[in-house]
Design an enzyme around this catalytic site. Structure first.
Site: not given
Lengths: 350, 302
Positions: A132, A63
């Site tokens: 999440h 990322e």
């Protein structure tokens, strides 16, 4: 203009990207899974076929480095769109976003710029739990050099997304999973929605109810509940979190003399605090009644009964407003709960 | 190479006056890698450097006056005083302003190389990092992507054996950079002899490899930092390395050896010309103007 053309929030982002990719060959889309059959809720679904694998490609699970890839390409005049399936993953990108993307233009006295869009989905729904579902907008809004937007309606999603692509700065574009299926009027032609402008979604005289992203949906429902006891709430979707449109909020507060800010995030050092502080700075001697709401100051639990406690909902918002306006009788009111279809209907496993 | 050495020696001399008011990471002793690589690059290539960036900026023919003015925090500087020594750069020489966070330029380098390939420019990106940066995940991740996409990227690892004061032996179980690169389909070579000719010929071969579309290349160049990690002084007293360790590097100083190959009168003429340019640059920097305080607000957003 007749508002007959209905698109979902996800379709609006797809259409915005498509139109910009057709218009400007320097726009490209990349990120984990952008070229898979689901195409991130359809928002990137066939770009790799339409524009080829150089302009829509999957990436390794790196990322931070993949953020840096976009920064470097942007230095060269390209317009990258980096897609993240969850906002939580942006924590892996902080170095490139804050130390690099936000700095190049300033430190070079304007020689370089980083026209890049980072799409981040807040993942709340169906037990996404501690890692999440996080909403970290205030972390990014804190940093000069970054812009942060979080549209709620399909109309704003399309217009803000086109604006984000054309903006010459790094823009954190915050989406919410529970909004993707929401439908609304979206014109077919290309248009932009300027940053730094809040949107008054419903007018009202008794209280200014400012909310962000999915909490706007809850605030609109709270408005209906408040109506049953004669409270007329003005609902403002903040849309742009950095910069914040203090003027629109302040104007509304001058009319209502009461302000409740509901952020789709934690309160501490958050957007709700910022909105209230900015309004106070504009009205230091005539400050209205105010309150704020946000996520409970705990880690988001997974199990439904605890998760329900974690988030504000229309009833808790309506009760908060009522307590603010009617201090003596506010505590005893229990409005009829409203159906939250977008929350109840959502199922996993993704 | 001479300019770099003499500029930095001058910085070290004037540093006590506090005209610079900011950290400096001097390249004295490790000028040669930047000079060799830049000699083999083309004008339209891009370079990505680090906070130890004086050598790269000057080897890339960055404007000397603008560099010294930047160190002095003046508005004639290459960042109008907002950058300072750690963030030198200039668009006109294809050098984005550098980063003071180790290894963070490397992901940007793959982005620049990606754009060059995308636009079908016949250009490459040369990314300079140190051996300390190789510890960082971003370097492995970047090599992975560069190898995957066969990007026109040259990675130069200036191996000076220390990350501040930490030797490689305390940081890596198997410090073989070329071998690491190979794991990502990145070709590689090492120049370990501190010899300018070796650096030049290997740089040229590496650049030819990258420019011909064969994919990325990692070039390790062994070198040695003579001064302390940050600041103008020596640091032999700290004990993490000794002057004896350094003596082969002093003896094989590429600048000294290179100078010996030039006739004495020509060398003296060259030195006096360079010294004159440097004196002028420092004079101009001293006389330069500080930015208006209101400039703080400029360039926050593009």
């Amino acid at each position: 203009m007749p508002e007959t053309r209905q698109l979902s929030y996800g379709e609006a982002i797809y259409e915005a990207t498509l139109q910009e990719m057709e218009r400007d060959p320097s726009v490209f889309v990349y990120g984990l899974g952008v070229d898979d059959p689901k195409g991130h809720y359809g928002t990137t679904k066939d770009f790799h076929e339409r524009f080829g694998p150089d302009r829509c490609f999957d990436t390794p699970l790196s990322e931070d480095t993949m953020t840096g890839l976009g920064v470097g390409a942007a230095l060269m005049g390209m317009r990258p769109i980096h897609v993240h399936q969850r906002m939580d993953f942006l924590l892996l990108c902080m170095n490139q976003l804050i130390n690099m993307a936000a700095k190049y233009h300033y430190v070079s006295a304007g020689q370089w710029s980083v026209p890049m869009v980072v799409r981040a989905s807040i993942g709340r729904s169906w037990g996404q739990g501690p890692q999440h579902s996080q909403a970290l907008q205030s972390m990014f809004a804190h940093v000069p050099g970054l812009k942060v937007v979080a549209p709620t309606t399909p109309y704003d999603a399309k217009g803000c997304f086109i604006e984000a692509i054309r903006d010459n700065n790094p823009v954190i574009f915050i989406e919410h999973r529970l909004l993707y299926a929401n439908k609304g009027h979206v014109p077919e032609e290309s248009y932009t929605v300027p940053f730094g402008k809040a949107r008054v979604l419903k007018e009202g005289d008794d209280v200014t109810l400012v909310a962000t992203t999915h909490m706007v949906v809850e605030a609109l429902r709270a408005r209906e509940q408040l109506k049953t006891i004669g409270i007329d709430a003005e609902v403002i979707d903040l849309v742009s979190l950095s910069p914040i449109d203090t003027e629109t909020v302040s104007k509304s507060v001058n009319k209502t003399d009461a302000l409740v800010v509901v952020d789709n995030g934690w309160e501490n050092c958050g957007i709700s605090a910022e909105v209230i502080a900015k309004v106070a700075e504009l009205n230091p001697t005539n400050f209205p009644k105010f309150a704020r709401m946000g996520f409970a100051p705990v880690t988001c639990p997974t199990t439904k009964v605890l998760e329900n406690e974690f988030y504000p909902n229309s009833t808790s918002i309506a009760q908060k407003v009522n307590r603010l306006l009617n201090e003596d009788q506010g505590n005893s009111w229990n409005p009829v709960p409203m159906k939250a279809t977008e929350i109840e209907a959502f199922k996993g496993p993704f | 190479m001479l300019t770099i050495r003499l500029v930095e020696e001058k910085v070290a001399v004037i540093y006590h006056t506090d005209a610079v008011k900011s950290p400096v990471h001097l390249s004295i002793g490790q000028e040669a890698p930047s000079v060799a690589v830049c000699a083999a690059l083309e004008k339209n290539d891009m370079v990505i450097g680090t906070y130890r960036g004086h050598a790269l900026y000057l080897a890339r023919e960055g404007d000397l006056d603008a560099m010294v003015a930047e160190l002095y925090g003046k508005s004639e500087g290459c960042g109008r005083g907002k950058a300072g020594s750690m963030h030198l750069g200039d668009k006109s020489i294809g050098m984005p302003h550098t980063s003071a966070i180790v290894a963070t330029g490397m992901p940007n380098a793959i982005g620049v190389a990606f754009a060059q390939k995308f636009k079908k420019e016949n250009a490459i990106t040369a990314c300079f990092i140190g051996d300390g940066a190789v510890d960082e995940g971003a370097v492995s991740e970047s090599m992975n992507f560069a190898g995957l996409k066969k990007l026109p990227l040259l990675i130069i690892v200036e191996n000076n054996q220390f990350a501040i004061h930490s030797p490689i032996s305390t940081r890596m179980p198997r410090p073989n950079f070329v071998e690491r690169a190979a794991a990502f389909n990145v070709a590689g070579a090492s120049v370990m002899d501190n010899d300018l000719d070796s650096m030049l010929s290997t740089s040229q071969a590496a650049i030819d490899h990258v420019r011909s579309g064969q994919g990325p290349f990692l070039l390790e160049i062994a070198t040695y930092r003579w001064k302390e990690h940050v600041g103008p002084g020596d640091d032999w007293a700290l004990g993490y390395r000794t002057k004896e360790d350094a003596s082969p590097w002093f003896e094989n100083d590429p600048l000294k050896l290179c100078g010996e190959r030039i006739a004495a009168d020509r060398r003296l003429a060259l030195e006096s010309k360079v010294k004159e340019q440097i004196t002028r640059a420092f004079d101009r920097a001293e006389k330069g103007t500080f930015p208006d305080p209101a400039e703080m607000w400029d360039n926050v957003y593009a």
